[in-house]
Design a protein around this motif. Structure first.
Motif, mmCIF file in Angstrom:
data_model
loop_
_atom_site.group_PDB
_atom_site.id
_atom_site.type_symbol
_atom_site.label_atom_id
_atom_site.label_comp_id
_atom_site.label_asym_id
_atom_site.label_seq_id
_atom_site.Cartn_x
_atom_site.Cartn_y
_atom_site.Cartn_z
ATOM 1 N N TYR A 36 7.809 -4.579 31.971
ATOM 2 C CA TYR A 36 8.319 -3.463 32.646
ATOM 3 C C TYR A 36 8.138 -2.173 31.802
ATOM 4 C CZ TYR A 36 11.054 0.109 35.067
ATOM 5 O OH TYR A 36 11.279 1.277 35.744
ATOM 6 N N LYS A 52 12.500 11.379 31.625
ATOM 7 C CA LYS A 52 13.892 10.715 31.569
ATOM 8 C C LYS A 52 14.821 11.562 30.505
ATOM 9 C CE LYS A 52 12.804 6.076 32.605
ATOM 10 N NZ LYS A 52 12.152 4.774 32.225
ATOM 11 N N ALA A 71 20.982 1.180 39.583
ATOM 12 C CA ALA A 71 19.757 0.728 39.542
ATOM 13 C C ALA A 71 19.046 0.903 38.223
ATOM 14 C CB ALA A 71 18.611 1.320 40.507
ATOM 15 N N GLY A 72 19.882 0.747 37.260
ATOM 16 C CA GLY A 72 19.514 0.855 35.629
ATOM 17 C C GLY A 72 18.236 0.031 35.103
ATOM 18 N N ASP A 95 22.549 -3.123 38.172
ATOM 19 C CA ASP A 95 21.232 -3.198 38.829
ATOM 20 C C ASP A 95 21.449 -4.365 39.776
ATOM 21 O OD1 ASP A 95 18.177 -2.199 38.201
ATOM 22 O OD2 ASP A 95 18.463 -4.117 39.182
ATOM 23 N N ILE A 96 20.713 -4.300 40.628
ATOM 24 C CA ILE A 96 21.005 -5.297 41.876
ATOM 25 C C ILE A 96 20.157 -6.839 41.291
ATOM 26 C CG2 ILE A 96 18.796 -5.263 43.188
ATOM 27 C CD1 ILE A 96 20.278 -5.396 45.679
ATOM 28 N N ASN A 97 19.352 -6.441 40.180
ATOM 29 C CA ASN A 97 18.409 -7.624 39.887
ATOM 30 C C ASN A 97 18.912 -8.402 38.409
ATOM 31 O OD1 ASN A 97 15.973 -8.901 38.492
ATOM 32 N ND2 ASN A 97 15.218 -8.486 40.669
ATOM 33 N N ASP A 121 24.545 -4.120 44.355
ATOM 34 C CA ASP A 121 23.673 -3.400 45.209
ATOM 35 C C ASP A 121 24.149 -1.776 45.084
ATOM 36 O OD1 ASP A 121 22.259 -2.306 47.372
ATOM 37 O OD2 ASP A 121 22.584 -4.320 48.698
ATOM 38 N N ALA A 122 23.245 -1.057 45.147
ATOM 39 C CA ALA A 122 23.587 0.519 45.158
ATOM 40 C C ALA A 122 24.449 0.691 46.213
ATOM 41 C CB ALA A 122 22.332 1.217 45.105
ATOM 42 N N GLY A 138 17.631 6.156 38.373
ATOM 43 C CA GLY A 138 16.263 6.618 38.054
ATOM 44 C C GLY A 138 15.100 5.922 38.510
ATOM 45 N N PHE A 139 14.225 6.388 39.375
ATOM 46 C CA PHE A 139 13.321 5.545 39.813
ATOM 47 C C PHE A 139 13.849 4.101 40.590
ATOM 48 C CE2 PHE A 139 11.410 7.515 36.157
ATOM 49 C CZ PHE A 139 10.575 8.146 36.878
HETATM 50 N N1 SAM Z 1 16.227 3.031 36.019
HETATM 51 C C1 SAM Z 1 15.139 2.313 35.387
HETATM 52 C C2 SAM Z 1 14.255 2.857 34.881
HETATM 53 O O1 SAM Z 1 14.386 4.206 34.924
HETATM 54 O O2 SAM Z 1 13.328 2.561 34.128
HETATM 55 C C3 SAM Z 1 14.515 1.215 36.408
HETATM 56 C C4 SAM Z 1 13.758 1.572 37.525
HETATM 57 S S1 SAM Z 1 13.089 0.500 38.197
HETATM 58 C C5 SAM Z 1 11.478 0.970 38.786
HETATM 59 C C6 SAM Z 1 13.916 -0.003 39.886
HETATM 60 C C7 SAM Z 1 15.315 -0.731 39.527
HETATM 61 O O3 SAM Z 1 15.865 -0.575 40.994
HETATM 62 C C8 SAM Z 1 15.052 -2.191 39.457
HETATM 63 O O4 SAM Z 1 15.664 -2.746 38.175
HETATM 64 C C9 SAM Z 1 15.638 -2.809 40.832
HETATM 65 O O5 SAM Z 1 16.202 -4.130 40.456
HETATM 66 C C10 SAM Z 1 16.451 -1.902 41.097
HETATM 67 N N2 SAM Z 1 17.058 -1.993 42.583
HETATM 68 C C11 SAM Z 1 16.209 -1.976 43.551
HETATM 69 N N3 SAM Z 1 17.212 -2.071 44.521
HETATM 70 C C12 SAM Z 1 18.503 -1.858 44.342
HETATM 71 C C13 SAM Z 1 19.680 -1.969 44.907
HETATM 72 N N4 SAM Z 1 19.499 -1.992 46.329
HETATM 73 N N5 SAM Z 1 20.634 -1.608 44.380
HETATM 74 C C14 SAM Z 1 20.704 -1.347 42.957
HETATM 75 N N6 SAM Z 1 19.238 -1.600 42.191
HETATM 76 C C15 SAM Z 1 18.443 -1.709 42.632
#
Ligand code: SAM
Length: 249
Positions: A36, A52, A71-72, A95-97, A121-122, A138-139
């Motif tokens: 990633y 960032k 979602a860090g 983060d959810i993942n 989950d957010a 972020g993203f």
């Molecule tokens: N914030 C980091 C960055 O800026 O590099 C990671 C961004 S990555 C593009 C998106 C992240 O959102 C992923 O790690 C994904 O698992 C997380 N995500 C997606 N859906 C989510 C949810 N419902 N709740 C929390 N996290 C979530």
């Protein structure tokens, strides 16, 4: 249509039942987790670092404050936030993942930050109300199924006076669109295939950006969640934008 018909949402350009989006998004990030960060640098030619840094700057943090990064993922923002508030303050990486979170925890430990990682989950944050000085995402918002629930949750966990900072891909300025589209749909999936062995996840990235609410629409969603003094800053001609809002009173 029956009253119990499932609600639908976007997954890139596809429409899927709301109950399925998190599973699709989970598969994307489990697939790309290992590479990633490398992909972020390659895709954006390092620009994501500048975006960032800007997002963290407008958090206007002070040492000792409490920050939640929603979602860090692999902890890029959390590390920068920790530099602002620690050691007296707290940063929580969520983060959810699991794959993204584990990678994030490892990277942060390698850099000397022992930051709690919470899998959640957010849309349902497992934190008390009125607690954090700042919440960042972020993203991440683009990938959340019910963005209005996530915004309401982020509002709830902020203390009065606290601020939300959303960094997200956004709507690029009109003259750049043809070039940006050619890059997004032509180059990104190829890069994804070569570097990660996964073109589909990077096609999803390009598509999800196009269906995400543009700057002004996202601003009003943030206001609807209760935030005040909401403003946004375009980055690199709107390829990304940072929205900031305050929980007042
Ligand atoms: N914030 C980091 C960055 O800026 O590099 C990671 C961004 S990555 C593009 C998106 C992240 O959102 C992923 O790690 C994904 O698992 C997380 N995500 C997606 N859906 C989510 C949810 N419902 N709740 C929390 N996290 C979530």
């Amino acid at each position: 249509m029956s009253r119990d018909a499932p609600r639908h949402t976007d997954f890139g350009f596809r429409t899927v039942p709301e109950t399925e989006k998190a599973g699709h998004v989970g598969a994307v990030f489990s697939s790309v987790a290992e590479r990633y960060d490398l992909m972020n640098d390659l895709m954006s030619a390092g620009l994501h670092r500048v975006w960032k840094a800007f997002a963290v700057r407008i958090c206007a943090l002070r040492p000792g404050q409490r920050v939640l990064d929603v979602a860090g993922g692999t902890g890029d923002l959390a590390r920068r936030l920790a530099d602002e508030v620690m050691p007296a303050g707290t940063v929580v990486l969520s983060d959810i993942n699991a794959s993204m979170l584990v990678r994030g925890r490892d990277r942060l430990l390698d850099r000397g930050h022992n930051i709690p990682g919470v899998r959640c989950d957010a849309e349902r944050l497992p934190f008390v109300s009125d607690y954090f000085d700042c919440v960042t995402i972020g993203f991440g918002l683009r990938n959340v199924t019910r963005k209005e629930l996530a915004l309401a949750e982020m509002f709830r966990v902020l203390r009065p006076g606290g601020r939300l900072v959303v960094l997200e891909f956004s709507r690029v300025s009109r003259p750049l669109r043809p070039l940006y589209d050619a890059y997004s749909f032509g180059v990104l999936p190829v890069l994804g295939r070569l570097v990660v062995g996964d073109a589909a996840s990077y096609r999803y990235l390009a598509e999800s950006i196009r269906v995400h609410p543009p700057q002004a629409e996202l601003k009003s969603m943030i206001e609807t969640a209760g935030f005040e003094r909401v403003e946004y800053f375009n980055l690199t001609a709107g390829i990304a934008a940072v929205h900031r809002g305050f929980k007042l009173g």
